[in-house]
Write a protein that holds these residues in place. Structure first.
Motif, PDB file in Angstrom:
ATOM      1  N   SER A  30     -43.735  70.180  85.513  1.00  0.00           N
ATOM      2  CA  SER A  30     -42.966  70.854  86.866  1.00  0.00           C
ATOM      3  C   SER A  30     -42.229  71.731  85.775  1.00  0.00           C
ATOM      4  CB  SER A  30     -42.351  69.943  87.350  1.00  0.00           C
ATOM      5  OG  SER A  30     -41.404  69.092  86.722  1.00  0.00           O
ATOM      6  N   THR A  31     -42.242  71.997  84.436  1.00  0.00           N
ATOM      7  CA  THR A  31     -41.927  73.166  84.206  1.00  0.00           C
ATOM      8  C   THR A  31     -42.018  74.067  83.164  1.00  0.00           C
ATOM      9  OG1 THR A  31     -41.176  72.158  81.890  1.00  0.00           O
ATOM     10  CG2 THR A  31     -39.346  71.428  83.806  1.00  0.00           C
ATOM     11  N   TYR A  32     -43.525  73.570  83.427  1.00  0.00           N
ATOM     12  CA  TYR A  32     -44.378  74.540  82.679  1.00  0.00           C
ATOM     13  C   TYR A  32     -45.216  75.610  83.304  1.00  0.00           C
ATOM     14  CZ  TYR A  32     -44.602  71.279  79.106  1.00  0.00           C
ATOM     15  OH  TYR A  32     -44.240  70.234  77.856  1.00  0.00           O
ATOM     16  N   ALA A  33     -45.581  77.153  82.742  1.00  0.00           N
ATOM     17  CA  ALA A  33     -46.607  77.058  83.520  1.00  0.00           C
ATOM     18  C   ALA A  33     -47.980  76.843  83.354  1.00  0.00           C
ATOM     19  CB  ALA A  33     -46.652  79.376  83.066  1.00  0.00           C
ATOM     20  N   MET A  34     -48.464  77.122  84.937  1.00  0.00           N
ATOM     21  CA  MET A  34     -49.884  77.075  85.349  1.00  0.00           C
ATOM     22  C   MET A  34     -50.460  77.782  84.756  1.00  0.00           C
ATOM     23  SD  MET A  34     -49.356  73.101  86.472  1.00  0.00           S
ATOM     24  CE  MET A  34     -50.749  72.509  85.864  1.00  0.00           C
ATOM     25  N   ALA A  35     -51.632  77.769  84.778  1.00  0.00           N
ATOM     26  CA  ALA A  35     -52.526  78.866  85.324  1.00  0.00           C
ATOM     27  C   ALA A  35     -54.558  78.186  85.314  1.00  0.00           C
ATOM     28  CB  ALA A  35     -53.040  80.051  83.743  1.00  0.00           C
ATOM     29  N   TYR A  94     -64.221  75.695  85.418  1.00  0.00           N
ATOM     30  CA  TYR A  94     -63.104  76.186  85.912  1.00  0.00           C
ATOM     31  C   TYR A  94     -62.257  75.482  85.427  1.00  0.00           C
ATOM     32  CZ  TYR A  94     -64.530  79.753  88.894  1.00  0.00           C
ATOM     33  OH  TYR A  94     -65.289  81.197  89.926  1.00  0.00           O
ATOM     34  N   TYR A  95     -61.147  76.086  84.289  1.00  0.00           N
ATOM     35  CA  TYR A  95     -60.129  75.426  83.644  1.00  0.00           C
ATOM     36  C   TYR A  95     -58.464  75.545  84.246  1.00  0.00           C
ATOM     37  CZ  TYR A  95     -64.551  74.483  80.342  1.00  0.00           C
ATOM     38  OH  TYR A  95     -65.358  74.132  79.903  1.00  0.00           O
ATOM     39  N   CYS A  96     -58.411  73.783  84.156  1.00  0.00           N
ATOM     40  CA  CYS A  96     -57.325  73.936  84.301  1.00  0.00           C
ATOM     41  C   CYS A  96     -55.760  74.113  83.020  1.00  0.00           C
ATOM     42  CB  CYS A  96     -56.545  73.083  84.758  1.00  0.00           C
ATOM     43  SG  CYS A  96     -54.445  72.956  85.277  1.00  0.00           S
ATOM     44  N   ALA A  97     -55.110  74.955  82.557  1.00  0.00           N
ATOM     45  CA  ALA A  97     -53.937  75.539  81.761  1.00  0.00           C
ATOM     46  C   ALA A  97     -52.295  75.148  82.009  1.00  0.00           C
ATOM     47  CB  ALA A  97     -54.118  76.530  80.996  1.00  0.00           C
ATOM     48  N   ALA A  98     -51.581  74.196  80.962  1.00  0.00           N
ATOM     49  CA  ALA A  98     -50.438  74.421  80.886  1.00  0.00           C
ATOM     50  C   ALA A  98     -50.251  75.016  79.948  1.00  0.00           C
ATOM     51  CB  ALA A  98     -50.257  73.201  81.831  1.00  0.00           C
ATOM     52  N   ASP A  99     -48.221  75.523  80.310  1.00  0.00           N
ATOM     53  CA  ASP A  99     -47.804  76.159  78.498  1.00  0.00           C
ATOM     54  C   ASP A  99     -45.821  76.190  79.077  1.00  0.00           C
ATOM     55  OD1 ASP A  99     -46.490  78.071  76.440  1.00  0.00           O
ATOM     56  OD2 ASP A  99     -48.834  78.266  75.851  1.00  0.00           O
ATOM     57  N   PRO A 100     -45.547  75.287  78.453  1.00  0.00           N
ATOM     58  CA  PRO A 100     -44.265  75.005  78.211  1.00  0.00           C
ATOM     59  C   PRO A 100     -43.313  76.889  77.749  1.00  0.00           C
ATOM     60  CG  PRO A 100     -44.934  74.241  76.362  1.00  0.00           C
ATOM     61  CD  PRO A 100     -46.091  74.982  76.539  1.00  0.00           C
ATOM     62  N   ARG A 101     -44.051  77.850  77.367  1.00  0.00           N
ATOM     63  CA  ARG A 101     -43.840  78.288  76.536  1.00  0.00           C
ATOM     64  C   ARG A 101     -43.494  79.981  77.938  1.00  0.00           C
ATOM     65  NH1 ARG A 101     -47.692  79.462  72.123  1.00  0.00           N
ATOM     66  NH2 ARG A 101     -49.012  78.611  73.470  1.00  0.00           N
ATOM     67  N   TYR A 105     -47.481  83.355  77.612  1.00  0.00           N
ATOM     68  CA  TYR A 105     -48.247  83.275  76.777  1.00  0.00           C
ATOM     69  C   TYR A 105     -49.689  81.975  77.549  1.00  0.00           C
ATOM     70  CZ  TYR A 105     -44.573  83.355  73.182  1.00  0.00           C
ATOM     71  OH  TYR A 105     -43.846  83.618  71.934  1.00  0.00           O
ATOM     72  N   ILE A 106     -49.246  81.424  79.280  1.00  0.00           N
ATOM     73  CA  ILE A 106     -50.436  80.743  78.979  1.00  0.00           C
ATOM     74  C   ILE A 106     -52.253  81.650  79.781  1.00  0.00           C
ATOM     75  CG2 ILE A 106     -50.253  81.262  81.574  1.00  0.00           C
ATOM     76  CD1 ILE A 106     -50.231  78.295  81.936  1.00  0.00           C
ATOM     77  N   LYS A 107     -51.274  83.121  79.818  1.00  0.00           N
ATOM     78  CA  LYS A 107     -52.633  84.082  80.040  1.00  0.00           C
ATOM     79  C   LYS A 107     -53.135  84.132  78.600  1.00  0.00           C
ATOM     80  CE  LYS A 107     -50.187  86.305  83.339  1.00  0.00           C
ATOM     81  NZ  LYS A 107     -49.532  87.940  83.694  1.00  0.00           N
ATOM     82  N   ILE A 108     -52.798  83.788  77.595  1.00  0.00           N
ATOM     83  CA  ILE A 108     -53.335  84.689  76.233  1.00  0.00           C
ATOM     84  C   ILE A 108     -53.888  83.537  75.588  1.00  0.00           C
ATOM     85  CG2 ILE A 108     -53.325  85.797  74.154  1.00  0.00           C
ATOM     86  CD1 ILE A 108     -50.978  87.051  75.168  1.00  0.00           C
ATOM     87  N   SER A 109     -53.034  82.402  75.383  1.00  0.00           N
ATOM     88  CA  SER A 109     -53.679  81.156  74.237  1.00  0.00           C
ATOM     89  C   SER A 109     -53.282  79.785  74.618  1.00  0.00           C
ATOM     90  CB  SER A 109     -53.010  81.384  73.074  1.00  0.00           C
ATOM     91  OG  SER A 109     -53.820  80.226  71.990  1.00  0.00           O
ATOM     92  N   PRO A 110     -52.738  78.903  75.993  1.00  0.00           N
ATOM     93  CA  PRO A 110     -52.697  78.009  76.433  1.00  0.00           C
ATOM     94  C   PRO A 110     -52.582  76.969  75.415  1.00  0.00           C
ATOM     95  CG  PRO A 110     -53.965  78.947  78.409  1.00  0.00           C
ATOM     96  CD  PRO A 110     -54.490  79.796  77.058  1.00  0.00           C
ATOM     97  N   TYR A 112     -52.121  73.637  76.509  1.00  0.00           N
ATOM     98  CA  TYR A 112     -52.450  72.182  77.532  1.00  0.00           C
ATOM     99  C   TYR A 112     -53.970  72.742  77.590  1.00  0.00           C
ATOM    100  CZ  TYR A 112     -48.501  69.947  75.639  1.00  0.00           C
ATOM    101  OH  TYR A 112     -47.624  69.090  75.214  1.00  0.00           O
ATOM    102  N   TRP A 113     -55.180  72.283  78.008  1.00  0.00           N
ATOM    103  CA  TRP A 113     -56.305  72.475  78.685  1.00  0.00           C
ATOM    104  C   TRP A 113     -56.866  71.532  79.548  1.00  0.00           C
ATOM    105  CZ3 TRP A 113     -58.115  77.352  80.041  1.00  0.00           C
ATOM    106  CH2 TRP A 113     -57.845  78.155  78.363  1.00  0.00           C
ATOM    107  N   GLY A 114     -57.452  71.632  80.487  1.00  0.00           N
ATOM    108  CA  GLY A 114     -57.710  70.056  81.175  1.00  0.00           C
ATOM    109  C   GLY A 114     -59.644  70.050  80.385  1.00  0.00           C
ATOM    110  N   GLN A 115     -60.344  69.450  81.399  1.00  0.00           N
ATOM    111  CA  GLN A 115     -61.762  69.028  80.759  1.00  0.00           C
ATOM    112  C   GLN A 115     -62.475  70.030  81.817  1.00  0.00           C
ATOM    113  OE1 GLN A 115     -60.533  67.017  82.237  1.00  0.00           O
ATOM    114  NE2 GLN A 115     -61.815  66.875  84.553  1.00  0.00           N
ATOM    115  N   GLY A 116     -63.074  70.580  82.489  1.00  0.00           N
ATOM    116  CA  GLY A 116     -62.961  71.092  83.605  1.00  0.00           C
ATOM    117  C   GLY A 116     -63.712  71.056  84.606  1.00  0.00           C
TER     118      GLY A 116
END
Length: 123
Positions: A30-35, A94-101, A105-110, A112-116
């Motif tokens: 809940s504190t991470y950016a997601m993409a 389609y993949y979900c991603a999350a990044d605490p930074r 950062y999430i747009k370039i190199s997330p 965490y990744w989901g499995q798609g």
């Protein structure tokens, strides 16, 4: 181990809609950016959309702007990708991603990744 699980993919006709969900297993998400990203076999993974941890700022790639939107429900630890007016060229995994930074950062190199989840748009 961080875990993101996508759902909601499937087969839809061109012009139709789908909503993808990304459920996170850790409260910290809940504190991470997601993409969301997508990938067609043989191509590089493509950025689609992102959202800040609070949900106050969203960013949509030009290729899907006006048709896709991103949202999140932090109480449910879930992010969503609403896809409307789908086109055959939206077919991809389609993949979900999350990044605490954060969003930059999430747009370039997330981190965490989901499995798609597969989205197929038929003509």
């Amino acid at each position: 181990q961080a875990q993101l699980v996508e759902s909601g993919g499937g087969l839809v006709q061109a012009g139709g809609s789908l909503r993808l969900s990304c459920a996170a297993s850790r409260p910290a998400f809940s504190t991470y950016a997601m993409a969301w990203f997508r990938q067609v076999p043989g191509n590089e993974r493509e950025y689609v959309a992102s959202i800040t941890s609070s949900g106050s700022i969203t960013d949509i790639a030009d290729s899907v702007k006006g048709r896709f939107s991103i949202s999140r429900d932090n109480a449910k630890k879930t992010a969503y990708l609403q896809m409307d007016s789908l086109k055959t060229e939206d077919t991809a995994v389609y993949y979900c991603a999350a990044d605490p930074r954060g969003n930059d950062y999430i747009k370039i190199s997330p981190y965490y990744w989901g499995q798609g989840t597969q989205v197929t748009v038929s003509s």
